[in-house]
Design a protein around this motif. Structure first.
Motif, PDB file in Angstrom:
ATOM      1  N   GLY A  89       0.795  -1.226   0.000  1.00  0.00           N
ATOM      2  CA  GLY A  89       0.000   0.000   0.000  1.00  0.00           C
ATOM      3  C   GLY A  89       0.822   1.268   0.000  1.00  0.00           C
ATOM      4  O   GLY A  89       0.351   2.329   0.416  1.00  0.00           O
ATOM      5  N   LYS A  90       2.063   1.193  -0.493  1.00  0.00           N
ATOM      6  CA  LYS A  90       2.933   2.363  -0.439  1.00  0.00           C
ATOM      7  C   LYS A  90       2.483   3.465  -1.406  1.00  0.00           C
ATOM      8  O   LYS A  90       2.633   4.653  -1.093  1.00  0.00           O
ATOM      9  CB  LYS A  90       4.386   1.975  -0.716  1.00  0.00           C
ATOM     10  CG  LYS A  90       4.619   1.407  -2.082  1.00  0.00           C
ATOM     11  CD  LYS A  90       6.065   1.094  -2.344  1.00  0.00           C
ATOM     12  CE  LYS A  90       6.238   0.572  -3.756  1.00  0.00           C
ATOM     13  NZ  LYS A  90       5.687   1.485  -4.791  1.00  0.00           N
ATOM     14  N   THR A  91       1.933   3.098  -2.555  1.00  0.00           N
ATOM     15  CA  THR A  91       1.535   4.131  -3.517  1.00  0.00           C
ATOM     16  C   THR A  91       0.351   4.935  -3.007  1.00  0.00           C
ATOM     17  O   THR A  91       0.353   6.167  -3.059  1.00  0.00           O
ATOM     18  CB  THR A  91       1.204   3.510  -4.886  1.00  0.00           C
ATOM     19  OG1 THR A  91       2.377   2.872  -5.414  1.00  0.00           O
ATOM     20  CG2 THR A  91       0.758   4.581  -5.871  1.00  0.00           C
ATOM     21  N   VAL A  92      -0.672   4.264  -2.487  1.00  0.00           N
ATOM     22  CA  VAL A  92      -1.818   5.017  -1.965  1.00  0.00           C
ATOM     23  C   VAL A  92      -1.399   5.817  -0.736  1.00  0.00           C
ATOM     24  O   VAL A  92      -1.925   6.917  -0.490  1.00  0.00           O
ATOM     25  CB  VAL A  92      -3.000   4.074  -1.652  1.00  0.00           C
ATOM     26  CG1 VAL A  92      -2.732   3.204  -0.440  1.00  0.00           C
ATOM     27  CG2 VAL A  92      -4.288   4.883  -1.451  1.00  0.00           C
ATOM     28  N   THR A  93      -0.434   5.325   0.032  1.00  0.00           N
ATOM     29  CA  THR A  93       0.093   6.099   1.157  1.00  0.00           C
ATOM     30  C   THR A  93       0.794   7.364   0.651  1.00  0.00           C
ATOM     31  O   THR A  93       0.617   8.452   1.212  1.00  0.00           O
ATOM     32  CB  THR A  93       1.081   5.254   1.984  1.00  0.00           C
ATOM     33  OG1 THR A  93       0.409   4.100   2.493  1.00  0.00           O
ATOM     34  CG2 THR A  93       1.654   6.043   3.142  1.00  0.00           C
ATOM     35  N   SER A  94       1.584   7.233  -0.404  1.00  0.00           N
ATOM     36  CA  SER A  94       2.264   8.387  -0.992  1.00  0.00           C
ATOM     37  C   SER A  94       1.263   9.420  -1.489  1.00  0.00           C
ATOM     38  O   SER A  94       1.427  10.634  -1.257  1.00  0.00           O
ATOM     39  CB  SER A  94       3.153   7.944  -2.163  1.00  0.00           C
ATOM     40  OG  SER A  94       4.110   7.002  -1.774  1.00  0.00           O
ATOM     41  N   VAL A  95       0.226   8.955  -2.170  1.00  0.00           N
ATOM     42  CA  VAL A  95      -0.793   9.861  -2.708  1.00  0.00           C
ATOM     43  C   VAL A  95      -1.514  10.577  -1.573  1.00  0.00           C
ATOM     44  O   VAL A  95      -1.676  11.802  -1.584  1.00  0.00           O
ATOM     45  CB  VAL A  95      -1.794   9.084  -3.597  1.00  0.00           C
ATOM     46  CG1 VAL A  95      -2.962   9.985  -3.990  1.00  0.00           C
ATOM     47  CG2 VAL A  95      -1.101   8.539  -4.839  1.00  0.00           C
ATOM     48  N   ASN A  96      -1.954   9.819  -0.571  1.00  0.00           N
ATOM     49  CA  ASN A  96      -2.685  10.426   0.546  1.00  0.00           C
ATOM     50  C   ASN A  96      -1.820  11.391   1.341  1.00  0.00           C
ATOM     51  O   ASN A  96      -2.286  12.447   1.787  1.00  0.00           O
ATOM     52  CB  ASN A  96      -3.226   9.333   1.468  1.00  0.00           C
ATOM     53  CG  ASN A  96      -4.555   8.787   0.989  1.00  0.00           C
ATOM     54  OD1 ASN A  96      -5.370   9.500   0.415  1.00  0.00           O
ATOM     55  ND2 ASN A  96      -4.779   7.510   1.213  1.00  0.00           N
ATOM     56  N   LEU A  97      -0.560  11.029   1.560  1.00  0.00           N
ATOM     57  CA  LEU A  97       0.347  11.914   2.290  1.00  0.00           C
ATOM     58  C   LEU A  97       0.534  13.224   1.538  1.00  0.00           C
ATOM     59  O   LEU A  97       0.506  14.312   2.128  1.00  0.00           O
ATOM     60  CB  LEU A  97       1.693  11.226   2.497  1.00  0.00           C
ATOM     61  CG  LEU A  97       2.795  12.062   3.164  1.00  0.00           C
ATOM     62  CD1 LEU A  97       2.354  12.528   4.543  1.00  0.00           C
ATOM     63  CD2 LEU A  97       4.088  11.246   3.259  1.00  0.00           C
ATOM     64  N   SER A  98       0.711  13.153   0.238  1.00  0.00           N
ATOM     65  CA  SER A  98       0.892  14.356  -0.569  1.00  0.00           C
ATOM     66  C   SER A  98      -0.351  15.230  -0.560  1.00  0.00           C
ATOM     67  O   SER A  98      -0.270  16.458  -0.452  1.00  0.00           O
ATOM     68  CB  SER A  98       1.250  13.967  -2.015  1.00  0.00           C
ATOM     69  OG  SER A  98       2.429  13.208  -2.059  1.00  0.00           O
ATOM     70  N   LEU A  99      -1.529  14.596  -0.677  1.00  0.00           N
ATOM     71  CA  LEU A  99      -2.780  15.354  -0.628  1.00  0.00           C
ATOM     72  C   LEU A  99      -2.953  16.030   0.733  1.00  0.00           C
ATOM     73  O   LEU A  99      -3.414  17.172   0.818  1.00  0.00           O
ATOM     74  CB  LEU A  99      -3.957  14.423  -0.913  1.00  0.00           C
ATOM     75  CG  LEU A  99      -4.105  13.938  -2.357  1.00  0.00           C
ATOM     76  CD1 LEU A  99      -5.143  12.813  -2.427  1.00  0.00           C
ATOM     77  CD2 LEU A  99      -4.508  15.079  -3.279  1.00  0.00           C
ATOM     78  N   SER A 100      -2.574  15.348   1.803  1.00  0.00           N
ATOM     79  CA  SER A 100      -2.684  15.929   3.139  1.00  0.00           C
ATOM     80  C   SER A 100      -1.743  17.112   3.311  1.00  0.00           C
ATOM     81  O   SER A 100      -2.104  18.128   3.915  1.00  0.00           O
ATOM     82  CB  SER A 100      -2.380  14.868   4.202  1.00  0.00           C
ATOM     83  OG  SER A 100      -3.357  13.846   4.201  1.00  0.00           O
ATOM     84  N   MET A 101      -0.523  16.981   2.797  1.00  0.00           N
ATOM     85  CA  MET A 101       0.434  18.084   2.873  1.00  0.00           C
ATOM     86  C   MET A 101      -0.103  19.312   2.157  1.00  0.00           C
ATOM     87  O   MET A 101      -0.027  20.434   2.666  1.00  0.00           O
ATOM     88  CB  MET A 101       1.765  17.664   2.251  1.00  0.00           C
ATOM     89  CG  MET A 101       2.602  16.774   3.114  1.00  0.00           C
ATOM     90  SD  MET A 101       4.168  16.348   2.316  1.00  0.00           S
ATOM     91  CE  MET A 101       5.082  15.694   3.734  1.00  0.00           C
TER      92      MET A 101
END
Length: 228
Positions: A62-74
């Protein structure tokens, strides 16, 4: 201090209408994303970190969806300029989350000298989130990775407040070891009830020079919901 420049972005990207869970629409998921962001912000202030790689021991964590969500949160919570880069050129997945124009070049083309940063970065509509996909689908890293990646990272550090790299899993290839040289810290995503403790330890030990700033436990089941 080098003044921040404004990237002359020529393209837009659109977030695909995927599930609310995948893009952090679930309230529990959103809260966990904010907690992760708070911890990273603390690390960033303490160590002056701005570039993070997100990886995992093996694929399917699940690293890609984590990357996407982290970026959106930032972008949403901090109101900063964030660049999300797809560095898993062996198995690109950004097309599942973003819509790019058919002729939009990516990281591979930049490293091979076929495109420049301004042509390859797409701005997500109405936000300060910028995305670069991995480029043409290939099964190997470019020969120019070391030199080309250093030059590229030197520039994006000036242009953006935060840079998030979605990288390949640590096993079975050594791509993350190469990419880890160009980031400040590394986040490992571990899927709960899936990845063994020994596998995680082995992956961490294979990255002796990387600053692993945290481990994200993914897919924890609570009240029949799955979140970070």
């Amino acid at each position: 201090k080098v003044p921040r420049r404004v990237t002359r972005v020529k393209r837009n990207a659109h977030i695909r209408p995927i599930s609310r869970e995948s893009v952090g629409g679930n309230s529990n998921c959103s809260e966990q994303n904010r907690e992760l962001l708070t911890k990273l912000e603390h690390i960033s202030r303490k160590h002056s970190y701005s570039v993070f790689a997100v990886t995992s021991a093996v694929k399917g964590e699940g690293k890609t969806v984590t990357s996407v969500n982290l970026s959106l949160s930032m972008r949403k919570e901090l109101n900063l300029r964030v660049l999300l880069m797809e560095c898993n050129m062996r198995s690109p997945a950004f097309g599942d989350y973003f819509e790019f124009g058919g002729d939009t070049p990516g990281l591979r083309e930049v490293l091979d000298g076929e495109a420049v940063l301004d042509e390859s970065v797409a701005r997500v509509d109405g936000t300060d989130l910028y995305v670069m996909h991995g480029g043409r689908d290939v099964r190997s890293m470019p020969n120019s990775m070391n030199y080309g990646m250093k030059r590229l990272m030197d520039r994006v550090r000036v242009e953006f407040d935060y840079v998030i790299l979605d990288t390949p899993p640590i096993a079975p290839v050594a791509d993350v070891n190469i990419l880890s040289k160009f980031v400040d810290g590394l986040l490992m995503v571990v899927r709960a009830d899936s990845t063994s403790r020994d596998m995680v330890i082995k992956a961490v030990q294979s990255m002796p020079d990387a600053d692993i700033v945290g481990i994200v436990l993914n897919r924890i089941k609570t009240y029949k919901q799955q979140y970070y």
